[in-house]
Structure formats: structure tokens, C-alpha cells
Design a protein around this motif. Sequence first.
Motif, PDB file in Angstrom:
ATOM      1  N   VAL A 163       0.860  -1.191   0.000  1.00 46.48           N
ATOM      2  CA  VAL A 163       0.000   0.000   0.000  1.00 46.48           C
ATOM      3  C   VAL A 163       0.893   1.237   0.000  1.00 46.48           C
ATOM      4  O   VAL A 163       1.866   1.313   0.749  1.00 46.48           O
ATOM      5  N   ARG A 164       0.553   2.212  -0.841  1.00 47.38           N
ATOM      6  CA  ARG A 164       1.353   3.426  -0.976  1.00 47.38           C
ATOM      7  C   ARG A 164       0.548   4.643  -0.533  1.00 47.38           C
ATOM      8  O   ARG A 164      -0.673   4.677  -0.654  1.00 47.38           O
ATOM      9  N   THR A 165       1.272   5.652  -0.047  1.00 52.79           N
ATOM     10  CA  THR A 165       0.646   6.932   0.239  1.00 52.79           C
ATOM     11  C   THR A 165       1.535   8.041  -0.288  1.00 52.79           C
ATOM     12  O   THR A 165       2.771   7.952  -0.220  1.00 52.79           O
ATOM     13  N   THR A 166       0.925   9.063  -0.849  1.00 51.23           N
ATOM     14  CA  THR A 166       1.661  10.197  -1.387  1.00 51.23           C
ATOM     15  C   THR A 166       0.842  11.458  -1.148  1.00 51.23           C
ATOM     16  O   THR A 166      -0.350  11.376  -0.847  1.00 51.23           O
ATOM     17  N   MET A 167       1.478  12.611  -1.269  1.00 46.24           N
ATOM     18  CA  MET A 167       0.798  13.872  -1.014  1.00 46.24           C
ATOM     19  C   MET A 167       1.028  14.822  -2.181  1.00 46.24           C
ATOM     20  O   MET A 167       2.132  14.868  -2.749  1.00 46.24           O
ATOM     21  N   VAL A 168       0.000  15.575  -2.546  1.00 47.08           N
ATOM     22  CA  VAL A 168       0.072  16.525  -3.656  1.00 47.08           C
ATOM     23  C   VAL A 168      -0.136  17.929  -3.092  1.00 47.08           C
ATOM     24  O   VAL A 168      -1.214  18.238  -2.583  1.00 47.08           O
ATOM     25  N   GLN A 169       0.899  18.764  -3.179  1.00 48.17           N
ATOM     26  CA  GLN A 169       0.843  20.115  -2.618  1.00 48.17           C
ATOM     27  C   GLN A 169       0.420  21.100  -3.709  1.00 48.17           C
ATOM     28  O   GLN A 169       1.096  21.243  -4.724  1.00 48.17           O
ATOM     29  N   LEU A 170      -0.692  21.795  -3.466  1.00 51.63           N
ATOM     30  CA  LEU A 170      -1.332  22.603  -4.498  1.00 51.63           C
ATOM     31  C   LEU A 170      -1.096  24.107  -4.302  1.00 51.63           C
ATOM     32  O   LEU A 170      -0.861  24.564  -3.183  1.00 51.63           O
ATOM     33  N   PRO A 171      -1.224  24.880  -5.379  1.00 53.09           N
ATOM     34  CA  PRO A 171      -1.130  26.342  -5.321  1.00 53.09           C
ATOM     35  C   PRO A 171      -2.517  26.964  -5.159  1.00 53.09           C
ATOM     36  O   PRO A 171      -3.500  26.265  -4.886  1.00 53.09           O
ATOM     37  N   GLY A 172      -2.617  28.278  -5.352  1.00 52.08           N
ATOM     38  CA  GLY A 172      -3.913  28.942  -5.378  1.00 52.08           C
ATOM     39  C   GLY A 172      -4.702  28.500  -6.598  1.00 52.08           C
ATOM     40  O   GLY A 172      -4.169  28.475  -7.714  1.00 52.08           O
ATOM     41  N   LEU A 173      -5.967  28.147  -6.388  1.00 48.56           N
ATOM     42  CA  LEU A 173      -6.777  27.558  -7.458  1.00 48.56           C
ATOM     43  C   LEU A 173      -8.094  28.299  -7.628  1.00 48.56           C
ATOM     44  O   LEU A 173      -8.659  28.848  -6.671  1.00 48.56           O
ATOM     45  N   ASN A 174      -8.601  28.256  -8.829  1.00 45.38           N
ATOM     46  CA  ASN A 174      -9.882  28.879  -9.158  1.00 45.38           C
ATOM     47  C   ASN A 174     -11.019  27.916  -8.839  1.00 45.38           C
ATOM     48  O   ASN A 174     -11.563  27.246  -9.707  1.00 45.38           O
ATOM     49  N   THR A 175     -11.361  27.824  -7.572  1.00 40.51           N
ATOM     50  CA  THR A 175     -12.455  26.947  -7.152  1.00 40.51           C
ATOM     51  C   THR A 175     -13.531  27.764  -6.452  1.00 40.51           C
ATOM     52  O   THR A 175     -13.294  28.902  -6.051  1.00 40.51           O
ATOM     53  N   PRO A 176     -14.719  27.182  -6.254  1.00 40.91           N
ATOM     54  CA  PRO A 176     -15.809  27.922  -5.598  1.00 40.91           C
ATOM     55  C   PRO A 176     -15.594  28.150  -4.108  1.00 40.91           C
ATOM     56  O   PRO A 176     -16.412  28.831  -3.477  1.00 40.91           O
ATOM     57  N   GLN A 177     -14.532  27.594  -3.527  1.00 43.82           N
ATOM     58  CA  GLN A 177     -14.346  27.686  -2.082  1.00 43.82           C
ATOM     59  C   GLN A 177     -14.362  29.124  -1.586  1.00 43.82           C
ATOM     60  O   GLN A 177     -14.760  29.399  -0.447  1.00 43.82           O
ATOM     61  N   PHE A 178     -13.926  30.056  -2.413  1.00 50.35           N
ATOM     62  CA  PHE A 178     -13.813  31.439  -1.962  1.00 50.35           C
ATOM     63  C   PHE A 178     -15.182  32.117  -1.844  1.00 50.35           C
ATOM     64  O   PHE A 178     -15.282  33.214  -1.308  1.00 50.35           O
ATOM     65  N   ASP A 179     -16.207  31.450  -2.346  1.00 51.49           N
ATOM     66  CA  ASP A 179     -17.566  31.949  -2.176  1.00 51.49           C
ATOM     67  C   ASP A 179     -18.358  31.147  -1.156  1.00 51.49           C
ATOM     68  O   ASP A 179     -19.498  31.478  -0.857  1.00 51.49           O
ATOM     69  N   TRP A 180     -17.768  30.066  -0.610  1.00 52.73           N
ATOM     70  CA  TRP A 180     -18.546  29.293   0.364  1.00 52.73           C
ATOM     71  C   TRP A 180     -17.816  29.100   1.701  1.00 52.73           C
ATOM     72  O   TRP A 180     -18.414  28.599   2.645  1.00 52.73           O
ATOM     73  N   VAL A 181     -16.537  29.471   1.797  1.00 47.15           N
ATOM     74  CA  VAL A 181     -15.837  29.386   3.076  1.00 47.15           C
ATOM     75  C   VAL A 181     -16.231  30.575   3.949  1.00 47.15           C
ATOM     76  O   VAL A 181     -16.366  31.696   3.463  1.00 47.15           O
ATOM     77  N   LEU A 182     -16.415  30.337   5.223  1.00 44.18           N
ATOM     78  CA  LEU A 182     -16.787  31.400   6.153  1.00 44.18           C
ATOM     79  C   LEU A 182     -15.756  32.523   6.108  1.00 44.18           C
ATOM     80  O   LEU A 182     -14.569  32.296   6.288  1.00 44.18           O
ATOM     81  N   ASN A 183     -16.199  33.745   5.879  1.00 39.88           N
ATOM     82  CA  ASN A 183     -15.302  34.868   5.632  1.00 39.88           C
ATOM     83  C   ASN A 183     -15.649  36.048   6.546  1.00 39.88           C
ATOM     84  O   ASN A 183     -16.760  36.578   6.479  1.00 39.88           O
ATOM     85  N   ARG A 184     -14.687  36.456   7.373  1.00 41.32           N
ATOM     86  CA  ARG A 184     -14.875  37.631   8.230  1.00 41.32           C
ATOM     87  C   ARG A 184     -13.926  38.758   7.839  1.00 41.32           C
ATOM     88  O   ARG A 184     -13.720  39.699   8.611  1.00 41.32           O
ATOM     89  N   MET A 185     -13.346  38.691   6.663  1.00 43.40           N
ATOM     90  CA  MET A 185     -12.516  39.775   6.169  1.00 43.40           C
ATOM     91  C   MET A 185     -13.409  40.893   5.642  1.00 43.40           C
ATOM     92  O   MET A 185     -14.587  40.657   5.316  1.00 43.40           O
ATOM     93  N   PRO A 186     -12.897  42.103   5.501  1.00 37.34           N
ATOM     94  CA  PRO A 186     -13.712  43.194   4.944  1.00 37.34           C
ATOM     95  C   PRO A 186     -14.119  42.963   3.503  1.00 37.34           C
ATOM     96  O   PRO A 186     -15.208  43.358   3.076  1.00 37.34           O
ATOM     97  N   GLY A 187     -13.239  42.315   2.711  1.00 41.11           N
ATOM     98  CA  GLY A 187     -13.518  42.106   1.304  1.00 41.11           C
ATOM     99  C   GLY A 187     -13.860  40.657   0.985  1.00 41.11           C
ATOM    100  O   GLY A 187     -13.899  39.793   1.860  1.00 41.11           O
ATOM    101  N   ARG A 188     -14.135  40.396  -0.290  1.00 41.86           N
ATOM    102  CA  ARG A 188     -14.421  39.032  -0.741  1.00 41.86           C
ATOM    103  C   ARG A 188     -13.126  38.231  -0.802  1.00 41.86           C
ATOM    104  O   ARG A 188     -12.075  38.730  -1.220  1.00 41.86           O
ATOM    105  N   ALA A 189     -13.203  36.986  -0.396  1.00 43.58           N
ATOM    106  CA  ALA A 189     -12.018  36.124  -0.393  1.00 43.58           C
ATOM    107  C   ALA A 189     -11.605  35.773  -1.813  1.00 43.58           C
ATOM    108  O   ALA A 189     -12.441  35.621  -2.707  1.00 43.58           O
ATOM    109  N   ARG A 190     -10.290  35.620  -1.992  1.00 42.34           N
ATOM    110  CA  ARG A 190      -9.761  35.226  -3.289  1.00 42.34           C
ATOM    111  C   ARG A 190      -8.468  34.448  -3.080  1.00 42.34           C
ATOM    112  O   ARG A 190      -7.816  34.567  -2.027  1.00 42.34           O
TER     113      ARG A 190
END
Length: 343
Positions: free
Chosen positions: A185-212
Motif C-alpha cells: 500500500v502506498r501513500t503520497t501527497m500533492v501540494q497545491l497552489p492557489g486555485l480557481n475553485t468555488p471555495q472562496f464563495d462558500w468558506v466562512l469569511n470575516r474579512m472586509p472584502g471578498r475572499a480570493r
Amino acid sequence: MSTTGTSHRLGRVVVVTGASGGVGRATVRAFAARGDKVALLARGREGLAAAADEVERAGGEALVVGVDVSDAKAVDDAAQQVVDTFGHIDVWVNNAFTGVFAPFTEVAPDEFRRVTEVTYLGYVFGTRAALRHMLPRDRGTIVQVGSALAYRGIPLQSAYCGAKHAIQGFNESLRCELLHARSGVRTTMVQLPGLNTPQFDWVLNRMPGRARPVAPVYQPEVAARAIVHASSHARRREYWVGGSTAATLLANAVIPGLLDRYLARTNVDAQQEEGRPEGPANLWSPADGPHGRDFGAHGRFDDESTDDSPQQWLSRNRGWMGAALTAGAAALAARKLAAPARR
């Protein structure tokens, strides 16, 4: 026929958590395009239904399992349902997460706990469920979807960064144990950069502006290709995706103190843009639930996102690239040694 390596077998059984949107959504499509059977694990009904339809249309076979990955028993039951349906599990991709965009002092204890339970313990529970079925067969691959933030914390995402760091340590420990046991059995990890996903519109955000996402921004299909590749080449301990990930991790290894100051100066503004936070937060319930909305794989940053990553190509092909560079260097050295004899 696949050209990604001899370890790939058509028609594998693949489990993807967080399959209803973002990277998970792009990943199930990528596996389906190879003819794999894909079990889709997530909470959101609308996203799961749409993802299953995409899997079928791409040529795969879909199994939808509604599950909250922070519930260990529910994850175990989901794994058993996959085995009861498809017979076994070849690949398990841990990808589900949630987060909070806010200064640490503005994140409530129960919110921090919730992010940790989903984003970290969800991986632990998923890995345990996968191993329960893989170890007796002495084969299988677990892919942990990580981030540059697994090594390098940034402001406004303390809970998420903490969870990703925890996954990194957990996965290294597990990898050592599997190597010690000479497990197949193998395990590996994939380290990702900033991505264009919907998360920035559904993650709880308490910043003054919209998350990006912090630029440069990559399309989720870049991540999906890396995850699929890693699933067939898991002898390698981890993969870095995107030049920004490589640059961040290398800088963090060499000049972490300077990087602290740079990120403190730049990353608060780099993670938000004009406009008020909007949309449902998915911390406690799926974002598509009360709104009947399928968010899909892409966020709102298509205009600035790239679907290409030369660094990822170099990373995947570093073996023969290294051999080519070594051969070239040897040839150059031989020419230089031979030069005086020709004078």
C-alpha cells in the motif's frame, strides 16, 4: 490505453472525498475519463448529483455516497458501501476540507474545532477506512491532497494551515510505517497552489472584502491531473504543483523569517478583493443545500487563471529530465577534456 505508466490499470475503483465541487469535482472527471469506477463522497446533494452525471458522461461509473468526513463511523460505512458495490478500493483521494478566512482571534473555538475535524481528521478517518480494505489485499494508493500551506502558514487562515500542517506530519508517519512493514500500500501527497475553485464563495469569511486565492491562480484541472498522476506513481513521497508552490516551499526552507515578514506585509490584501463577502458558508452544512445550487469545479476567477503548469510537467518527468541533463553534462565535459588533444 494509458500512457502514464505501467502501474495504471483501466477500470480502477477510486474514492474521492469532497467530490461535489472544486478540485474534487475536477478530479472525479479526470478519473472517469480513464474509465475508472468513481465513488463520490461529500455532503452536498446538488453537487454530488451533477458530479455523478459528469462521471457517467465521461465514461466512468459513479457511486454517490453522502457523508460528512468528520464522522469516523460514517466514513467507515461509506468505504464498506464502495467495497460492497465495486468489490474493492484501488485509490482513495482525501480532498474534503473547510476553512475560515479571519484573524485567529476572530475564529471561535467551535469553528476552529470544526475546521480541524473536517480538514485534518477527515483525512485521518478516510485513510483509516481505506487501509482497512487495502492492507488485507496488500495493495492500493492513498493520495492526500495538500497545499503549499502544509509547509508555509499564511495570515487569515490559521485553522486551515494548522490542519494542512497536521496532514503533512500524519502522512509522513504513516508512510514510514508502511515502508517498515514492506507493505504494498502506498501513500503520497500533492501540494497545491492557489486555485480557481468555488471555495472562496462558500468558506466562512470575516474579512472586509471578498475572499480570493493568492496569485498566480491555476484552474482546478491542473490539480486534478497531478492527483491522477500521483495515484499511479505513488512511490514518490509528494508532488509540488505550480511554480508558486515550488517557490514558496523552497523560500520557506531557506529564509523562513524573511518570508514571515513578506507574507505579513502582502498576504492580508492578497487574499481579498473589493466587495462584501456573500454566499452561504459551508462550515456546518453544505453550501448547495438550502439554495439548490451546483457550484461546479470552477470559481469566479476564470479570466486570470491558467490551465498550464510547466513546473508540474517538469516535476512529473524529473527522472528522465535528470538523466538527459546528466548525459548532456557528461558529453560537455568529454568535449572539454578532448579539446586540448585536438590542438
